[in-house]
Write an enzyme that holds these catalytic residues in place. Structure first.
Site, PDB file in Angstrom:
ATOM      1  N   ARG A 264      51.763  37.578  60.697  1.00 19.20           N
ATOM      2  CA  ARG A 264      52.840  38.480  61.118  1.00 19.20           C
ATOM      3  C   ARG A 264      54.124  37.687  61.318  1.00 19.20           C
ATOM      4  O   ARG A 264      54.115  36.619  61.935  1.00 19.20           O
ATOM      5  CB  ARG A 264      52.460  39.207  62.411  1.00 19.20           C
ATOM      6  CG  ARG A 264      51.215  40.067  62.246  1.00 19.20           C
ATOM      7  CD  ARG A 264      50.872  40.856  63.479  1.00 19.20           C
ATOM      8  NE  ARG A 264      49.608  41.562  63.298  1.00 19.20           N
ATOM      9  CZ  ARG A 264      49.028  42.315  64.228  1.00 19.20           C
ATOM     10  NH1 ARG A 264      49.623  42.470  65.401  1.00 19.20           N
ATOM     11  NH2 ARG A 264      47.876  42.912  63.978  1.00 19.20           N
ATOM     12  N   ARG A 279      51.518  34.810  70.937  1.00 21.43           N
ATOM     13  CA  ARG A 279      52.203  35.526  69.848  1.00 21.43           C
ATOM     14  C   ARG A 279      52.526  34.526  68.737  1.00 21.43           C
ATOM     15  O   ARG A 279      53.530  33.817  68.791  1.00 21.43           O
ATOM     16  CB  ARG A 279      53.475  36.195  70.380  1.00 21.43           C
ATOM     17  CG  ARG A 279      54.078  37.228  69.413  1.00 21.43           C
ATOM     18  CD  ARG A 279      55.330  37.852  70.016  1.00 21.43           C
ATOM     19  NE  ARG A 279      55.029  38.552  71.243  1.00 21.43           N
ATOM     20  CZ  ARG A 279      54.615  39.824  71.318  1.00 21.43           C
ATOM     21  NH1 ARG A 279      54.450  40.510  70.207  1.00 21.43           N
ATOM     22  NH2 ARG A 279      54.388  40.387  72.487  1.00 21.43           N
ATOM     23  N   GLU A 351      47.232  42.096  76.590  1.00 25.51           N
ATOM     24  CA  GLU A 351      46.477  42.797  75.545  1.00 25.51           C
ATOM     25  C   GLU A 351      45.619  41.833  74.737  1.00 25.51           C
ATOM     26  O   GLU A 351      46.081  40.776  74.309  1.00 25.51           O
ATOM     27  CB  GLU A 351      47.444  43.520  74.613  1.00 25.51           C
ATOM     28  CG  GLU A 351      46.771  44.235  73.450  1.00 25.51           C
ATOM     29  CD  GLU A 351      47.681  44.424  72.253  1.00 25.51           C
ATOM     30  OE1 GLU A 351      47.154  44.488  71.135  1.00 25.51           O
ATOM     31  OE2 GLU A 351      48.912  44.476  72.429  1.00 25.51           O
ATOM     32  N   SER A 354      43.557  46.482  70.657  1.00 27.49           N
ATOM     33  CA  SER A 354      44.040  47.864  70.588  1.00 27.49           C
ATOM     34  C   SER A 354      43.053  48.652  69.746  1.00 27.49           C
ATOM     35  O   SER A 354      42.726  48.242  68.621  1.00 27.49           O
ATOM     36  CB  SER A 354      45.432  47.941  69.950  1.00 27.49           C
ATOM     37  OG  SER A 354      46.433  47.563  70.860  1.00 27.49           O
ATOM     38  N   ARG A 393      43.352  34.992  71.367  1.00 25.97           N
ATOM     39  CA  ARG A 393      43.619  35.428  72.741  1.00 25.97           C
ATOM     40  C   ARG A 393      42.352  35.356  73.594  1.00 25.97           C
ATOM     41  O   ARG A 393      42.443  35.133  74.805  1.00 25.97           O
ATOM     42  CB  ARG A 393      44.207  36.839  72.739  1.00 25.97           C
ATOM     43  CG  ARG A 393      45.612  36.873  72.167  1.00 25.97           C
ATOM     44  CD  ARG A 393      46.341  38.159  72.495  1.00 25.97           C
ATOM     45  NE  ARG A 393      47.691  38.144  71.931  1.00 25.97           N
ATOM     46  CZ  ARG A 393      48.640  39.037  72.214  1.00 25.97           C
ATOM     47  NH1 ARG A 393      48.367  40.024  73.051  1.00 25.97           N
ATOM     48  NH2 ARG A 393      49.831  38.945  71.671  1.00 25.97           N
TER      49      ARG A 393
END
Length: 426
Positions: A264, A279, A351, A354, A393
């Site tokens: 990303r 991130r 987070e 999701s 994560r």
């Protein structure tokens, strides 16, 4: 993509529903464009009828002595050109409508709470209690660097910012987490392990909703006269397995687990989470994807979310589950649960997964269908996916929650068989 019939029949209702996502649907522009489409279709049909009528005169003119070419020219004079222009106009307007539909987000479920951002998300439940440390806790960067297995400066030299190099026991722990997640979902939850390419074409990204809206978030690779895109998540290639397919009812539900790297650009996120592994431009996930009958999708979301939670429970990592509000809900999702793991180094929940129900939004884009045995007709599938979990994560959470005062990191019991039965690293 939304059902065009629903938009035409109830544009006001659609506009109100999309407001929950903060999206302003221009009803009048849509109605005007749809009216032009209808008018262009009518004109094309009229010209087709006129051409058919004129074609019958060709034979009569030939009998009167004209050559076939002269007869066609006299009878069809100007009609073909008008018809060609009319058909081209109708196609152009239809493409404008298609482009508009591709730009409209999915309608949120009625249960989705109102709200503008993550601060308005609603907590559903919590699991576990954050550990009370009797020493000053460190974040994962300091823990990993002290052990000697986490290096961001080396990654920056090799590539650039927002990458990491892992070595030794930390690299092994990262791999162990991946294997543990895959084995749990395959052996305990009934998913089929699936391997897919890490590059996809534009059709695949349109199918799951990343294109055309989110192209700036993707890494694009020119290739010959076309291009590929590095996948932002395994959701894209795995879900597109069903693109342009019609599945038998006895094949459902389809449940796939897939481990891939994810890429990303993090466009627009600079200044956020620049420290460490939260991130990054490249990270890994174990993705869970289900394709089900429409009547089963609500339950499938609950089930899939529970499967992701089981990983954290087995690792004994405290977390909370939240329902995303309308303003924080993703473009293609109708409803989303976020699982947020407790990070002592940040003293907050972050987070880690999701899990979303897309209903028939992605399936309509992909034409992913199943054949209903009651009608023997193809119908759109419902798609559900979620991370089970984000591997990097989860590594962060283990390093921070299991850190010891002497600098070592304890290994969760569930992971010890995957890392040579070690109880500690460091």
């Amino acid at each position: 993509m939304l059902d065009i019939r629903r938009v035409r029949e109830n544009p006001e209702e659609v506009a109100v529903a999309l407001k929950k996502k903060g999206y302003d649907f221009d009803i009048e522009s849509f109605k005007s464009l749809d009216a032009k489409r209808k008018q262009a279709d009518v004109e094309s049909q009229n010209l087709q009828a006129e051409k058919k009528k004129a074609s019958k005169q060709v034979g009569m003119l030939i009998k009167e002595g004209l050559s076939p070419e002269e007869a066609k020219k006299k009878a069809l004079s100007g009609i073909d050109d008008k018809l060609e222009a009319s058909v081209a106009q109708a196609k152009e307007i239809q493409q404008q409508i298609q482009d508009l539909l591709l730009s409209i987000p999915n309608i949120p479920d009625s249960e989705v709470p109102e709200g503008s951002d993550e601060e308005d998300n609603v907590e559903v439940r919590t699991w576990g209690d954050p550990k009370a440390f009797d020493f000053e806790v460190k974040d994962h960067v300091d823990v990993g660097q002290a052990i000697g297995g986490l290096d961001f400066e080396l990654a920056a030299k090799i590539t650039g910012s927002r990458f990491a190099v892992m070595r030794g026991d930390i690299a092994r722990l990262h791999r162990a987490l991946t294997q543990f997640m895959l084995n749990t979902h395959i052996d305990d939850h009934g998913y089929t392990e699936t391997y897919v390419p890490y590059m996809v074409n534009a059709d695949s990204l349109r199918g799951t909703g990343q294109l055309p809206k989110f192209e700036e978030d993707l890494f694009k690779i020119p290739f010959n006269d076309s291009c590929y895109y590095l996948i932002p998540t395994a959701e894209v290639p795995v879900t597109n397995i069903a693109r342009d397919e019609i599945l038998d009812a006895n094949e459902l539900p389809v449940k796939m687990a897939c481990h891939t790297p994810c890429f990303r650009s993090e466009a627009g996120s600079y200044g956020r989470d620049t420290r460490g592994m939260i991130r990054q431009h490249q990270f890994e996930k174990v993705e869970l994807v289900q394709m089900v009958k429409p009547e089963d999708s609500d339950q499938a979301l609950e089930e899939l979310t529970g499967h992701a939670e089981k990983i954290l429970q087995a690792l004994e990592l405290p977390y909370r589950l939240v329902t995303l509000c309308g303003g924080d809900l993703g473009f293609s999702a109708a409803k989303t649960y976020d699982i947020e793991v407790w990070l002592p180094g940040q003293q907050k929940f972050r987070e880690i997964s999701s899990c979303s129900n897309f209903r028939d939004y992605q399936a309509r884009r992909m034409q992913a269908r199943w054949r209903n045995p009651e009608t023997n007709k193809p119908e759109l599938l419902h798609t559900i996916n979620g991370s089970g979990l984000a591997v990097g994560r989860t590594l962060v959470a283990v390093l921070e929650n299991y850190q010891q005062e002497d600098g070592r990191v304890a290994i969760p019991k569930a992971l010890q068989p995957y890392i040579g039965n070690k109880e500690y690293i460091g």
